[in-house]
Design a protein around this motif. Structure first.
Motif, mmCIF file in Angstrom:
data_model
loop_
_atom_site.group_PDB
_atom_site.id
_atom_site.type_symbol
_atom_site.label_atom_id
_atom_site.label_comp_id
_atom_site.label_asym_id
_atom_site.label_seq_id
_atom_site.Cartn_x
_atom_site.Cartn_y
_atom_site.Cartn_z
ATOM 1 N N ASP A 122 8.940 6.139 -2.126
ATOM 2 C CA ASP A 122 7.798 5.930 -1.228
ATOM 3 C C ASP A 122 8.304 5.439 0.129
ATOM 4 O O ASP A 122 7.995 4.329 0.574
ATOM 5 C CB ASP A 122 6.846 4.911 -1.854
ATOM 6 C CG ASP A 122 5.503 4.861 -1.141
ATOM 7 O OD1 ASP A 122 5.207 5.770 -0.355
ATOM 8 O OD2 ASP A 122 4.762 3.893 -1.392
ATOM 9 N N ASP A 123 9.087 6.311 0.794
ATOM 10 C CA ASP A 123 9.789 5.914 2.015
ATOM 11 C C ASP A 123 9.943 7.136 2.918
ATOM 12 O O ASP A 123 11.045 7.636 3.113
ATOM 13 C CB ASP A 123 11.154 5.329 1.627
ATOM 14 C CG ASP A 123 11.845 4.646 2.795
ATOM 15 O OD1 ASP A 123 11.151 4.177 3.705
ATOM 16 O OD2 ASP A 123 13.090 4.599 2.793
ATOM 17 N N TYR A 124 8.823 7.594 3.471
ATOM 18 C CA TYR A 124 8.801 8.818 4.269
ATOM 19 C C TYR A 124 8.869 8.502 5.763
ATOM 20 O O TYR A 124 8.541 7.398 6.194
ATOM 21 C CB TYR A 124 7.518 9.602 3.983
ATOM 22 C CG TYR A 124 7.523 10.332 2.661
ATOM 23 C CD1 TYR A 124 7.407 11.715 2.607
ATOM 24 C CD2 TYR A 124 7.638 9.650 1.455
ATOM 25 C CE1 TYR A 124 7.393 12.402 1.398
ATOM 26 C CE2 TYR A 124 7.636 10.320 0.235
ATOM 27 C CZ TYR A 124 7.518 11.689 0.220
ATOM 28 O OH TYR A 124 7.513 12.354 -0.979
ATOM 29 N N SER A 139 4.822 3.984 3.726
ATOM 30 C CA SER A 139 4.742 3.699 2.297
ATOM 31 C C SER A 139 3.285 3.678 1.861
ATOM 32 O O SER A 139 2.484 2.924 2.411
ATOM 33 C CB SER A 139 5.392 2.342 1.988
ATOM 34 O OG SER A 139 5.093 1.937 0.667
ATOM 35 N N CYS A 140 2.940 4.511 0.881
ATOM 36 C CA CYS A 140 1.570 4.531 0.369
ATOM 37 C C CYS A 140 1.244 3.256 -0.400
ATOM 38 O O CYS A 140 0.112 2.775 -0.377
ATOM 39 C CB CYS A 140 1.367 5.741 -0.552
ATOM 40 S SG CYS A 140 1.212 7.306 0.312
ATOM 41 N N GLU A 141 2.253 2.724 -1.097
ATOM 42 C CA GLU A 141 2.019 1.519 -1.885
ATOM 43 C C GLU A 141 1.958 0.260 -1.026
ATOM 44 O O GLU A 141 1.339 -0.731 -1.415
ATOM 45 C CB GLU A 141 3.119 1.362 -2.937
ATOM 46 C CG GLU A 141 3.014 2.353 -4.073
ATOM 47 C CD GLU A 141 3.913 1.969 -5.230
ATOM 48 O OE1 GLU A 141 3.409 1.944 -6.359
ATOM 49 O OE2 GLU A 141 5.102 1.685 -4.997
ATOM 50 N N ASN A 142 2.604 0.293 0.128
ATOM 51 C CA ASN A 142 2.609 -0.863 1.029
ATOM 52 C C ASN A 142 2.174 -0.436 2.437
ATOM 53 O O ASN A 142 2.945 -0.534 3.387
ATOM 54 C CB ASN A 142 4.005 -1.488 1.076
ATOM 55 C CG ASN A 142 4.464 -1.963 -0.282
ATOM 56 O OD1 ASN A 142 3.883 -2.879 -0.858
ATOM 57 N ND2 ASN A 142 5.509 -1.333 -0.802
ATOM 58 N N PRO A 143 0.938 0.046 2.574
ATOM 59 C CA PRO A 143 0.479 0.545 3.874
ATOM 60 C C PRO A 143 0.410 -0.540 4.946
ATOM 61 O O PRO A 143 0.446 -0.234 6.136
ATOM 62 C CB PRO A 143 -0.917 1.097 3.562
ATOM 63 C CG PRO A 143 -1.360 0.354 2.347
ATOM 64 C CD PRO A 143 -0.110 0.137 1.548
ATOM 65 N N GLU A 144 0.343 -1.811 4.506
ATOM 66 C CA GLU A 144 0.241 -2.894 5.486
ATOM 67 C C GLU A 144 1.508 -3.041 6.324
ATOM 68 O O GLU A 144 1.494 -3.679 7.387
ATOM 69 C CB GLU A 144 -0.060 -4.216 4.777
ATOM 70 C CG GLU A 144 1.020 -4.707 3.843
ATOM 71 C CD GLU A 144 0.959 -4.079 2.457
ATOM 72 O OE1 GLU A 144 1.796 -4.435 1.613
ATOM 73 O OE2 GLU A 144 0.074 -3.234 2.224
#
Length: 306
Positions: A122-124, A139-144
């Motif tokens: 998750d690192d695009y 990161s979708c899991e850490n959008p903040e």
């Protein structure tokens, strides 16, 4: 004057979006986290989690041909993620810009942003506004952690992951290019470039479907050699430029069909020859979706850490 247009672009996008309403709207939810949306419970049946068929994978049965399996291990893939974000603040400029992008889109798929990666972590890399560093990690899991993504609701925003098979040399060239651009930060998001993509999209929407898809029209010119590099892009035109620069079959297709990377929309990326859809999920479920996908398609397991 041009500087003024650049600074005013988000406001112009807002005004245009207020003038037009997109006829496409869909609500999404992951089934593991029943959420409330607009005061109404969304049922698990509305879940959009999907792993696509194995048409992208070798046709021989898994484990049936050891020689084929060994060859498959040597293949390299570049990954792309397309987003259909959902914003809590419906009146925000970015939400209005999303509506404008979708409204001008000649394709049936829903996406208003795109990013690229060299594994399924998750690192695009994505090109957006909202900081001095326009080319950022997403990161979708850490959008903040991303000033653009933190504006989105990860429980309702949707991502679709695609992949294209490339040679070792093409993989390394694209990866080197992204790492260099990320370090130097000379590539910039230019909001007014959305106008170029939007105008092209509206023109194509008037054509029959066979002509409106990327490369469907017979054009005498349009192709821009990669050597004529520009610093100003939007997310999808930058990805198209990277692929054209590093992947021969993409460059050959753009050249043969006189396609300009400057007019490629996020959903046009679906139609670049060689790309296949792997899986779709809400943002909050990206890692789960990637894990489930690699279980069903072991060929890609090396691209995702346990």
């Amino acid at each position: 004057m041009f500087l003024f247009i650049k600074k005013a672009a988000p406001f112009l996008a807002l005004c245009l979006s207020l003038s037009f309403e997109s006829c496409r709207s869909t609500k999404f939810v992951d089934e593991r986290t029943q959420i409330m949306s607009d005061g109404l419970e969304i049922n698990a049946s509305d879940d959009i989690f999907k792993i696509y068929d194995t048409a992208f994978l070798p046709e021989s049965p898994r484990g049936a041909d050891e020689r084929s399996a060994k060859n498959d291990e040597g293949k390299k893939y570049i990954f792309m993620r397309l987003y259909y974000p959902d914003y809590d603040n419906k009146a925000s400029t970015v939400n209005m810009l999303k509506k404008m992008i979708v409204m001008a889109d000649p394709n049936p798929e829903l996406a208003s942003h795109s990013s690229i990666a060299f594994n399924l972590e998750d690192d695009y890399y994505g090109l957006t506004l909202y900081s001095r560093r326009d080319l950022k990690k997403e990161s979708c899991e850490n959008p903040e952690d991303n000033l653009y993504m933190k504006l989105c609701n990860p429980y309702r925003s949707v991502q679709t992951t695609l992949a294209i098979e490339v040679t070792d040399q093409e993989y390394e060239a694209a990866k080197k290019m992204l790492e260099k651009d990320f370090a130097e930060q000379k590539v910039k998001y230019w909001a007014t470039k959305n106008v170029v993509v939007g105008i092209e999209g509206f023109k194509r929407k008037k054509l029959p479907r066979s002509k409106s898809i990327l490369g469907g029209q017979d054009k005498k010119k349009g192709y821009i050699p990669s050597s004529k590099k520009q610093k100003h892009f939007v997310c999808s035109t930058y990805l198209a430029y990277v692929l054209q620069s590093c992947v021969k079959k993409v460059d050959d297709y753009f050249r043969a069909r006189n396609i300009s990377y400057q007019i490629v929309s996020p959903t046009d990326l679906y139609y670049i020859p060689g790309f296949k859809i792997l899986f779709t999920s809400t943002w909050v479920d990206y890692k789960i979706a990637a894990q489930e996908f690699t279980k069903s398609s072991p060929l890609f397991a090396k691209y995702l850490k346990d």
